[in-house]
Design a protein around this motif. Sequence first.
Motif, mmCIF file in Angstrom:
data_model
loop_
_atom_site.group_PDB
_atom_site.id
_atom_site.type_symbol
_atom_site.label_atom_id
_atom_site.label_comp_id
_atom_site.label_asym_id
_atom_site.label_seq_id
_atom_site.Cartn_x
_atom_site.Cartn_y
_atom_site.Cartn_z
ATOM 1 N N ASP A 279 3.753 18.088 0.526
ATOM 2 C CA ASP A 279 4.554 16.858 0.503
ATOM 3 C C ASP A 279 5.351 16.787 1.807
ATOM 4 O O ASP A 279 6.515 17.169 1.877
ATOM 5 N N ILE A 280 4.701 16.275 2.845
ATOM 6 C CA ILE A 280 5.303 16.257 4.180
ATOM 7 C C ILE A 280 5.888 14.879 4.499
ATOM 8 O O ILE A 280 7.047 14.748 4.884
ATOM 9 N N SER A 281 5.085 13.823 4.356
ATOM 10 C CA SER A 281 5.575 12.476 4.653
ATOM 11 C C SER A 281 4.704 11.481 3.907
ATOM 12 O O SER A 281 3.525 11.742 3.646
ATOM 13 N N TYR A 282 5.273 10.314 3.580
ATOM 14 C CA TYR A 282 4.545 9.356 2.744
ATOM 15 C C TYR A 282 5.106 7.947 2.910
ATOM 16 O O TYR A 282 6.206 7.734 3.430
ATOM 17 N N ARG A 283 4.325 7.004 2.443
ATOM 18 C CA ARG A 283 4.757 5.618 2.255
ATOM 19 C C ARG A 283 4.564 5.263 0.782
ATOM 20 O O ARG A 283 3.529 5.572 0.203
ATOM 21 N N ASP A 284 5.552 4.601 0.201
ATOM 22 C CA ASP A 284 5.365 4.126 -1.166
ATOM 23 C C ASP A 284 5.091 2.627 -1.140
ATOM 24 O O ASP A 284 5.579 1.907 -0.256
ATOM 25 N N PRO A 285 4.286 2.107 -2.081
ATOM 26 C CA PRO A 285 3.885 0.693 -2.009
ATOM 27 C C PRO A 285 5.028 -0.290 -2.206
ATOM 28 O O PRO A 285 4.913 -1.447 -1.790
ATOM 29 N N GLU A 286 6.126 0.130 -2.794
ATOM 30 C CA GLU A 286 7.240 -0.791 -3.024
ATOM 31 C C GLU A 286 7.900 -1.217 -1.717
ATOM 32 O O GLU A 286 8.392 -2.339 -1.588
ATOM 33 N N HIS A 287 7.907 -0.328 -0.724
ATOM 34 C CA HIS A 287 8.612 -0.609 0.532
ATOM 35 C C HIS A 287 7.671 -0.836 1.711
ATOM 36 O O HIS A 287 8.139 -0.993 2.836
ATOM 37 N N ASN A 288 6.377 -0.845 1.460
ATOM 38 C CA ASN A 288 5.399 -1.018 2.538
ATOM 39 C C ASN A 288 4.478 -2.178 2.185
ATOM 40 O O ASN A 288 3.616 -2.054 1.307
ATOM 41 N N ARG B 16 0.824 -1.198 0.000
ATOM 42 C CA ARG B 16 0.000 0.000 0.000
ATOM 43 C C ARG B 16 0.862 1.252 0.000
ATOM 44 O O ARG B 16 1.951 1.294 0.577
ATOM 45 N N GLY B 17 0.372 2.257 -0.681
ATOM 46 C CA GLY B 17 0.967 3.583 -0.627
ATOM 47 C C GLY B 17 0.077 4.490 0.205
ATOM 48 O O GLY B 17 -1.135 4.286 0.298
ATOM 49 N N GLN B 18 0.678 5.508 0.781
ATOM 50 C CA GLN B 18 -0.078 6.363 1.692
ATOM 51 C C GLN B 18 0.536 7.748 1.747
ATOM 52 O O GLN B 18 1.756 7.902 1.843
ATOM 53 N N ASP B 19 -0.319 8.764 1.658
ATOM 54 C CA ASP B 19 0.086 10.128 1.968
ATOM 55 C C ASP B 19 -0.200 10.337 3.446
ATOM 56 O O ASP B 19 -1.344 10.512 3.857
ATOM 57 N N VAL B 20 0.836 10.310 4.258
ATOM 58 C CA VAL B 20 0.663 10.258 5.705
ATOM 59 C C VAL B 20 0.018 11.513 6.273
ATOM 60 O O VAL B 20 -0.725 11.449 7.258
ATOM 61 N N ASP B 21 0.257 12.667 5.643
ATOM 62 C CA ASP B 21 -0.257 13.914 6.205
ATOM 63 C C ASP B 21 -1.647 14.273 5.691
ATOM 64 O O ASP B 21 -2.287 15.183 6.212
ATOM 65 N N TYR B 22 -2.121 13.611 4.642
ATOM 66 C CA TYR B 22 -3.472 13.823 4.103
ATOM 67 C C TYR B 22 -3.727 15.273 3.698
ATOM 68 O O TYR B 22 -4.837 15.791 3.825
ATOM 69 N N THR B 23 -2.669 15.943 3.200
ATOM 70 C CA THR B 23 -2.792 17.262 2.594
ATOM 71 C C THR B 23 -2.062 17.214 1.260
ATOM 72 O O THR B 23 -1.340 16.261 0.957
ATOM 73 N N SER B 24 -2.205 18.277 0.467
ATOM 74 C CA SER B 24 -1.465 18.302 -0.801
ATOM 75 C C SER B 24 -0.030 18.783 -0.608
ATOM 76 O O SER B 24 0.739 18.816 -1.569
#
Length: 838
Positions: free
Chosen positions: A348-357, A338-346
């Motif tokens: 670019d503060i923090s994130y997860r990409d599906p390749e490493h999660n 799964r990929g995720q925009d951790v801060d849920y805003t537009s």
Amino acid sequence: MTLRFTRALLLGAASTLAVASAATAQDAPQDRRTVDVITVTAQQREQSAQDVPISIGAYDTQALNQSGVQDIKDLISIAPGLMVTSTQSETITTARIRGVGTVGDNFGLESSVGVYIDGVFRSRNGVGFGDLGELERIEVLRGPQGTLFGKNTSAGVLSITTQAPEFEWGGGAEAQLGDYGYRRLSGSITGPIFEDQLAFRLFAADAERDGYTDLIVGKGANAELTESETENYQTIRGQLLWTPSASVEGRIIADYSQRDEFCCSAVAYDYTPTAYALVRAVGGDVNYPADPDERIAYANRTYDQTVEDRGISAEFDIDMPIGTLTSVTAYRNWSNSRGQDVDYTSADISYRDPEHNFTDLSRLSQELRLNGNWGDLDWLVGGFYSHEDLELGDALQFGEDWEAFLSLAASNGTNPTFISDTLNAIALGFVPPFPALPGYTPQPAGSFFPAGSGPNQDLYNQTAVSWAVFTHNTYQFTDRFAITAGLRYTHETKNVVASFDTNSPLGCSLFETYGGFDPISTFAGTPLGGLVPSACLPYARSGLDANGYDQERSDEEVSGTLRATYDLTDDVMVFAGYSRGFKAGGFNLDRQLNGPIGPNGYTDPDTSFAPEIIDSYELGFKSQLFSNVLQLNATAYWQQVEDFQLNTFNGLAFVVESVDESETKGVEIDFAYATPIDGLDLSGGYAYVNSEYSEVNTGDPLVDAIEGKDYSLSPEHFLTGQVIYERPLFAGLMGSASLDARYVSEYNTGSDLDPEKVQEGFTLLNARLGIGPEEGPWSVDVWGRNLTDETYAQVAFDAFAQGRRGGAGTSNDPRATASYMAFLGAPRTWGVTVRTEW
């Protein structure tokens, strides 16, 4: 309502019902419609639900079809006292019964409510989330079920039974179309392969749906409008029913499902102007003022979610001279990324990409039960073994706006280069008492927390081996009085090995250079003490890289039950009982920096948490009144919980703690009524849940602040009702109408019980209208769910790094700048179902 009053009420009601039943049984018309008695396997034997001395919600095919139940979350519409919520993705789904459940965001925490599908345990609630297909029945077993169902059923069990193969040819096809582009096609076929010996059933479904939420991805002119909470899955299940002899029957099931969906975004739930200004200052956006009704979310990247779930099981019943031997063998594998925009805003503060999660969970289990009768004794003995392998990958990384965002937050919104200015000054020796770093060259803004820094890859490999022996027996002392007693001994060993590879940003590595591997403690009380925890978040620190984790723990527990039943009449039974449930301890599968520090970092971190134990005391009755025109059941309970496993998000990281003591008490009522109007049936229930964290001594102010408060996600009142009406129309056609409603009172959705996370009470209303030949091969239904379009939060949570409460940041402190996001429940939906059967 006190427990003493509740007990008196139940006993008085049971006595009144017994008198009423005796007085009216002989007068009831012989041709009067009655309520169907549902056969359940709550005690691993086939019994009438009315004969089992525990609190059960049992739902047959008609009730499930009329309410549109296709997954465990749909079940809440007709099951009082049940809560099912999802958060960061639908793989993170949590069920709660009597207020007890475990937040599913951390796979190290297992379920308190066990999900069993065709007798096979799904070790996390999210693993059991999916299209259930053709259903025969669902049993909601309330309270600890540790004797027969084992560990991780400390709150209860959802026991799901699908349609079995048949020795007569049959099948069906179904098409569902609805708003939001909903389309689901499914079909099944069953019949004999060898007459009276081998039969099969094959079911498959394919579904897709557009998203419920408008998601704006990107900034400014580059922003694009898309949708979130989409649905796209395929599932297939094949079964064989084998009866090689009169004494042997086996059912072999293989299934495979895959999901490729865009889930889950969060909307602004309660947002402060200070947090909004910070997001806007780095060019991002969020829906402000917060208005969840608009269902508008923001992100700077997508929420890709893929899931594969497969398994095979074999259950055999062998009649032997001393009893029936049952063997259940199962292997399951579940994986997701799964990929995720951790801060849920537009921004670019923090994130997860599906390749490493990602998660990969495999489980092999074997259960043996031997059940028989010896005079007045119904006995059962058994053993259980499981081996589970879990591989979890995590990499929560910084986005390109994090440094500027953190600089603005640390300087009260005045200086977007505060981090670079401060750290350059420290490293050059301009800030006493910090000495200059030899050869240090000042770095430009943006180089202290570059995009992509943080973990390269965190890997957790956990193995859990569990075995148990158990017995469950009922002795009938008289025709009316019986005692049930059971014991289970469970032993489990868990081992976790974790490795950490950190691309430590310069912003944190400089603090580690001056403060060692624990810069937060080193700088506490200094002018920089408030900055370091945000600059050195767990996934920015390098203290675990050299040694990682290598931990092992063993837990053993004796759980059991003791219950007495007494038949006041042939139609009214009262019962009282005690049961103990056990949920194994485990490890927090997240970065946790504690323990001794050596020259290379942390040498012996301890991320373990204790087992959760629940002792439950119950008193209730079950009745079939007026010659079974009305079934009315009620239970009062009091549960003490030791070491409640709590997972709390504080806006920067998850905190796993064990709550010393807590308790729940309440009442559960279920009824089913076959009305005098031909074809009109009523059913429903009520649950009263009073919960409290009575003793909390974790040493963490965030968690300790919940002492004396109610559980999260635990409404005090649940009320459900279902009306089903079927009647002939014209020209041989039969019409049907159903309506089900669910009301829950106010409850807090946050584990830390921040008052801003409260969800007000609300009602969900679902309806269905159908038409088809009375004995014919087709039907058409028009249906709607959440007809009043209620907007409600499944879970509200602290917006990542976007403000905080004052003081220690607990729910008892002032609001300050704290802002909150929420994962919403589904809006109003409607559709048409066309079904054919043969």
